[in-house]
Design a protein around this motif. Structure first.
Motif, PDB file in Angstrom:
ATOM      1  N   VAL A  37       9.648   3.248   3.604  1.00 21.41           N
ATOM      2  CA  VAL A  37       8.258   3.633   3.381  1.00 21.41           C
ATOM      3  C   VAL A  37       8.013   3.577   1.878  1.00 21.41           C
ATOM      4  O   VAL A  37       8.820   4.077   1.086  1.00 21.41           O
ATOM      5  CB  VAL A  37       7.980   5.043   3.923  1.00 21.41           C
ATOM      6  CG1 VAL A  37       6.561   5.479   3.597  1.00 21.41           C
ATOM      7  CG2 VAL A  37       8.225   5.088   5.420  1.00 21.41           C
ATOM      8  N   THR A  38       6.908   2.983   1.475  1.00 19.37           N
ATOM      9  CA  THR A  38       6.618   2.874   0.049  1.00 19.37           C
ATOM     10  C   THR A  38       6.250   4.231  -0.539  1.00 19.37           C
ATOM     11  O   THR A  38       5.752   5.119   0.165  1.00 19.37           O
ATOM     12  CB  THR A  38       5.457   1.893  -0.196  1.00 19.37           C
ATOM     13  OG1 THR A  38       4.340   2.309   0.582  1.00 19.37           O
ATOM     14  CG2 THR A  38       5.847   0.489   0.176  1.00 19.37           C
ATOM     15  N   PHE A  46       8.461  -4.727  -6.443  1.00 23.54           N
ATOM     16  CA  PHE A  46       7.183  -4.685  -5.711  1.00 23.54           C
ATOM     17  C   PHE A  46       6.262  -3.696  -6.405  1.00 23.54           C
ATOM     18  O   PHE A  46       6.702  -2.845  -7.188  1.00 23.54           O
ATOM     19  CB  PHE A  46       7.401  -4.330  -4.238  1.00 23.54           C
ATOM     20  CG  PHE A  46       7.990  -2.968  -3.975  1.00 23.54           C
ATOM     21  CD1 PHE A  46       7.188  -1.843  -3.775  1.00 23.54           C
ATOM     22  CD2 PHE A  46       9.372  -2.793  -3.905  1.00 23.54           C
ATOM     23  CE1 PHE A  46       7.726  -0.605  -3.523  1.00 23.54           C
ATOM     24  CE2 PHE A  46       9.929  -1.542  -3.656  1.00 23.54           C
ATOM     25  CZ  PHE A  46       9.105  -0.455  -3.466  1.00 23.54           C
ATOM     26  N   TYR A  47       4.975  -3.820  -6.124  1.00 23.73           N
ATOM     27  CA  TYR A  47       3.975  -2.952  -6.764  1.00 23.73           C
ATOM     28  C   TYR A  47       3.195  -2.206  -5.689  1.00 23.73           C
ATOM     29  O   TYR A  47       2.738  -2.810  -4.706  1.00 23.73           O
ATOM     30  CB  TYR A  47       3.017  -3.780  -7.628  1.00 23.73           C
ATOM     31  CG  TYR A  47       2.271  -2.957  -8.651  1.00 23.73           C
ATOM     32  CD1 TYR A  47       2.729  -2.890  -9.964  1.00 23.73           C
ATOM     33  CD2 TYR A  47       1.125  -2.245  -8.313  1.00 23.73           C
ATOM     34  CE1 TYR A  47       2.065  -2.128 -10.912  1.00 23.73           C
ATOM     35  CE2 TYR A  47       0.456  -1.475  -9.252  1.00 23.73           C
ATOM     36  CZ  TYR A  47       0.932  -1.419 -10.542  1.00 23.73           C
ATOM     37  OH  TYR A  47       0.280  -0.654 -11.482  1.00 23.73           O
ATOM     38  N   VAL A  48       3.078  -0.901  -5.879  1.00 29.47           N
ATOM     39  CA  VAL A  48       2.332  -0.067  -4.950  1.00 29.47           C
ATOM     40  C   VAL A  48       0.936   0.184  -5.530  1.00 29.47           C
ATOM     41  O   VAL A  48       0.809   0.655  -6.657  1.00 29.47           O
ATOM     42  CB  VAL A  48       3.059   1.267  -4.701  1.00 29.47           C
ATOM     43  CG1 VAL A  48       2.186   2.201  -3.852  1.00 29.47           C
ATOM     44  CG2 VAL A  48       4.393   1.025  -4.018  1.00 29.47           C
ATOM     45  N   ILE A  49      -0.090  -0.135  -4.720  1.00 25.39           N
ATOM     46  CA  ILE A  49      -1.452   0.034  -5.205  1.00 25.39           C
ATOM     47  C   ILE A  49      -2.365   0.308  -4.019  1.00 25.39           C
ATOM     48  O   ILE A  49      -2.160  -0.198  -2.922  1.00 25.39           O
ATOM     49  CB  ILE A  49      -1.925  -1.217  -5.980  1.00 25.39           C
ATOM     50  CG1 ILE A  49      -3.244  -0.940  -6.711  1.00 25.39           C
ATOM     51  CG2 ILE A  49      -2.035  -2.417  -5.072  1.00 25.39           C
ATOM     52  CD1 ILE A  49      -3.621  -2.038  -7.685  1.00 25.39           C
ATOM     53  N   ARG A  95       0.845  -1.201   0.000  1.00 22.79           N
ATOM     54  CA  ARG A  95       0.000   0.000   0.000  1.00 22.79           C
ATOM     55  C   ARG A  95       0.881   1.251   0.000  1.00 22.79           C
ATOM     56  O   ARG A  95       2.006   1.234   0.510  1.00 22.79           O
ATOM     57  CB  ARG A  95      -0.916  -0.001   1.206  1.00 22.79           C
ATOM     58  CG  ARG A  95      -1.793  -1.238   1.277  1.00 22.79           C
ATOM     59  CD  ARG A  95      -2.773  -1.172   2.415  1.00 22.79           C
ATOM     60  NE  ARG A  95      -3.867  -0.259   2.113  1.00 22.79           N
ATOM     61  CZ  ARG A  95      -4.954  -0.125   2.861  1.00 22.79           C
ATOM     62  NH1 ARG A  95      -5.100  -0.851   3.963  1.00 22.79           N
ATOM     63  NH2 ARG A  95      -5.908   0.713   2.528  1.00 22.79           N
ATOM     64  N   PRO A  96       0.401   2.358  -0.529  1.00 18.13           N
ATOM     65  CA  PRO A  96       1.189   3.589  -0.536  1.00 18.13           C
ATOM     66  C   PRO A  96       1.511   4.064   0.880  1.00 18.13           C
ATOM     67  O   PRO A  96       0.707   3.896   1.812  1.00 18.13           O
ATOM     68  CB  PRO A  96       0.269   4.595  -1.243  1.00 18.13           C
ATOM     69  CG  PRO A  96      -0.716   3.762  -1.991  1.00 18.13           C
ATOM     70  CD  PRO A  96      -0.909   2.519  -1.199  1.00 18.13           C
ATOM     71  N   ALA A  97       2.691   4.652   1.031  1.00 22.78           N
ATOM     72  CA  ALA A  97       3.130   5.275   2.291  1.00 22.78           C
ATOM     73  C   ALA A  97       3.057   4.316   3.474  1.00 22.78           C
ATOM     74  O   ALA A  97       2.839   4.738   4.608  1.00 22.78           O
ATOM     75  CB  ALA A  97       2.306   6.525   2.567  1.00 22.78           C
TER      76      ALA A  97
END
Length: 456
Positions: free
Chosen positions: A424-425, A452-455, A362-364
Motif C-alpha cells: 500500500v502506498t 515512484f511518486y505518490v500524489i 495515489r496515496p493509500a
C-alpha cells in the motif's frame, strides 16, 4: 617573476571559462610560461632505497614499495580489509583520519597498503585560510599525525585533500600558502612516502594550479565515474599541463548525477547484477592499463554507504553481505574468470511498469511488486527482503552533505519475505523508492529498487 602572478591569475581565470580552441591555446601558453618559472618535480630513474618512491625509467613511471615494483589494485573504504586482501587487492584508501589507526593496523595484518587521506577545506573557504589560528591548528594537527605514523609498515602514500577547489581568485594566496606549507612539512618529516591530491575528472583549472601554484605533489589522483570512458582522450588533452604519474583514486560505473532520471528527477539505479557487468567492462576496457604514467586504481566503494541510495555504490549490503561486484573485482585483480555465486536479477516491475515508466501512484492505494530473476538459478535457496523508503529528495546532486540513511516506512508491505509482494502506498505525498535485497545460501546478495511518486 612574482609581480606577474596576479595578472596571470586573473587572465587565466577568464580563459579557463571558455571552451574554444584559441582561448584554450592561450591558457596553455600561460601555463607553460608559468611552469618554466619554477622548478619541476623530478623523479629518479633507479630506486634509491626509500620505503616508497616513484621511478621514471625512459618515461615509464613505476611505484616502488620496499624496493619492489608496486602496481596499485584496491578500493576506497574503511572495513572488510581481510576480504579485500583475499580478493587479490593490495591497497585501501581513506578520505580522513576517523578510522586511521585501525585501518593501518588491519591493513598491516593482511599485508595491505594504505593511502592515507588528510582532509582539509577547499580553496572556496578563504575565511578559514585567512585565520592564522585555524591554519596553525591544522598544521600542528597534521604535523603530529605525519610524525606519528610515517614509519607504519602499511603506509603507502599521503593524500592531502579530496576534490579540493583550487581557485584562481586574486585573494586566494592564503589557501596556496597553507597548502604549500603543509606539503613542505610532510616532505620534511616523511621523505619516505609520496604525496598526492585528488581532482574531479580532468579539470584543466585544477591541474593548471597544481602545476603552477603548488610545490611538491608527487602524483595526481583522479576521481572519475562514467567519464572514465574518455580518459585516454582527456589525458592527452591535459598532458601539456601534467605529464607526470597519476592514479585513478575513485572509479565506479554510473555516478548518481550521471544516471537517467524520472520526470521528478529521481536517479534510476541499476541492479547489482548490471553493476557487476559494468565494473568488469570499465576495468577491462576503460582503465588506462597501457599508459606508462598509470600507477593503478581504487574502486568505489568497498563497504556500505548512503549516497543517493544505500545501495547505489555499496559493494556490501548494510548487513555486510557482498554483492556480485565483489566477485567481479576479484576476477579483475587476480586476472581470472570464475563462475560467480551471487544471485542474478533481471529487473523489477511495479504493476508491470519499470522505473523508466515514471510511476506515479495515489496515496493509500494497493499495488504489486514483482522481481524477475535469472532462470538458471535455484530459487528455493533464496531469501527476500523488501523495504519502502522515502527519498532524500532535497539532497540529490549534493549528497556529500547528508549521508544519513532514511528509515524504512512501516506497515505498507503485505509480505516482505517473498519474491513477489503487494504493498500500500504511503498517505503522505512525495518521492519514494521500493527496495529488495535477495540473499542466497552461498554468502552473497543482490539488490534492486524502483522509484515512484505518490500524489493526489
Amino acid at each position: 617573476m612574482h609581480f606577474s602572478w596576479h595578472y596571470i591569475s586573473l587572465f587565466t581565470k577568464q580563459l579557463c571559462k571558455a571552451n574554444n580552441y584559441y582561448t584554450w591555446l592561450a591558457a596553455l601558453c600561460i601555463s607553460l610560461f608559468a611552469t618554466a618559472c619554477r622548478q619541476h618535480q623530478t623523479y629518479k630513474n633507479t630506486p634509491t632505497g626509500k620505503k616508497v618512491e616513484i621511478i621514471n625509467h625512459k618515461n615509464q613511471y613505476t611505484l616502488y614499495r620496499n624496493g619492489k615494483p608496486f602496481f596499485i589494485k584496491g578500493a576506497v573504504g574503511n572495513h572488510h580489509i581481510d576480504q579485500l586482501a583475499a580478493c587479490g587487492a593490495n591497497t585501501i584508501s581513506t578520505w580522513d583520519t576517523v578510522y586511521f589507526e585501525s585501518v593501518l593496523n588491519e591493513a598491516a595484518r593482511y599485508n595491505m597498503a594504505v593511502i592515507a587521506g588528510l582532509d582539509i577545506p577547499g580553496g572556496e573557504y578563504l575565511d578559514f585560510y585567512k585565520d592564522p589560528a585555524k591554519t596553525e591548528q591544522l598544521y600542528q594537527k597534521y604535523s603530529y599525525l605525519v610524525d606519528k605514523y610515517k614509519n607504519h609498515p602499511a603506509l603507502l602514500a599521503w593524500c592531502l585533500g579530496n576534490e579540493l577547489k583550487m581557485p584562481f581568485a586574486s585573494d586566494a594566496s592564503p589557501f596556496y600558502k597553507t597548502y604549500n606549507r603543509l606539503l613542505q612539512m610532510m616532505h620534511q618529516q616523511d621523505a619516505d612516502h609520496p604525496i598526492t591530491t585528488t581532482i574531479i575528472n580532468y579539470q584543466k583549472g585544477s591541474i593548471l594550479n597544481l602545476n603552477w601554484k603548488i610545490r611538491g605533489i608527487d602524483f595526481i589522483s583522479i576521481n572519475t565515474y562514467n567519464r572514465i570512458k574518455e580518459i585516454n582522450e582527456q589525458l592527452s588533452l591535459v598532458k601539456p599541463l601534467w605529464n607526470g604519474p597519476f592514479m585513478i583514486a575513485e572509479w565506479s560505473p554510473n555516478g548518481g548525477w550521471e544516471s537517467e532520471t524520472t520526470v521528478w528527477q529521481a536517479p534510476i539505479e541499476n541492479t547489482s547484477t548490471k553493476k557487476a557487468e559494468q565494473y568488469l567492462e570499465f576495468y577491462k576496457n576503460y582503465l588506462p592499463h597501457n599508459n606508462p604514467r598509470f600507477l593503478g586504481s581504487m574502486a568505489f566503494y568497498w563497504g556500505n554507504r548512503q549516497e543517493y541510495t544505500h545501495t547505489w555504490y555499496s559493494i556490501f549490503s548494510d548487513d555486510n553481505i557482498p554483492t556480485e561486484v565483489k566477485e567481479v573485482l576479484k576476477d579483475c585483480w587476480m586476472d581470472t574468470s570464475t563462475q560467480h555465486q551471487s544471485v542474478k536479477i533481471k529487473f523489477m516491475l511495479l504493476d508491470s511498469l519499470g522505473a523508466r515508466d515514471n510511476i506515479i501512484l495515489r496515496p493509500a492505494s494497493d499495488h504489486s511488486a514483482n522481481l524477475v530473476l535469472d532462470d538458471k538459478q535455484a530459487k528455493e535457496a533464496l531469501r527476500f527482503h523488501w523495504q519502502i523508503k522515502k527519498e532524500d529528495w532535497f539532497y540529490w546532486g549534493r549528497t556529500y552533505n547528508n549521508f544519513k540513511k532514511p528509515p524504512p516506512e512501516t506497515n505498507l508491505l503485505k509480505d516482505s519475505t517473498s519474491q513477489h509482494t503487494r504493498f500500500v502506498t504511503p498517505t503522505k505525498e512525495g518521492p519514494y523508492r521500493i527496495y529488495i535485497t535477495v540473499y542466497d545460501n552461498k554468502g552473497y546478495c543482490a539488490t534492486a529498487n524502483t522509484p515512484f511518486y505518490v500524489i493526489e
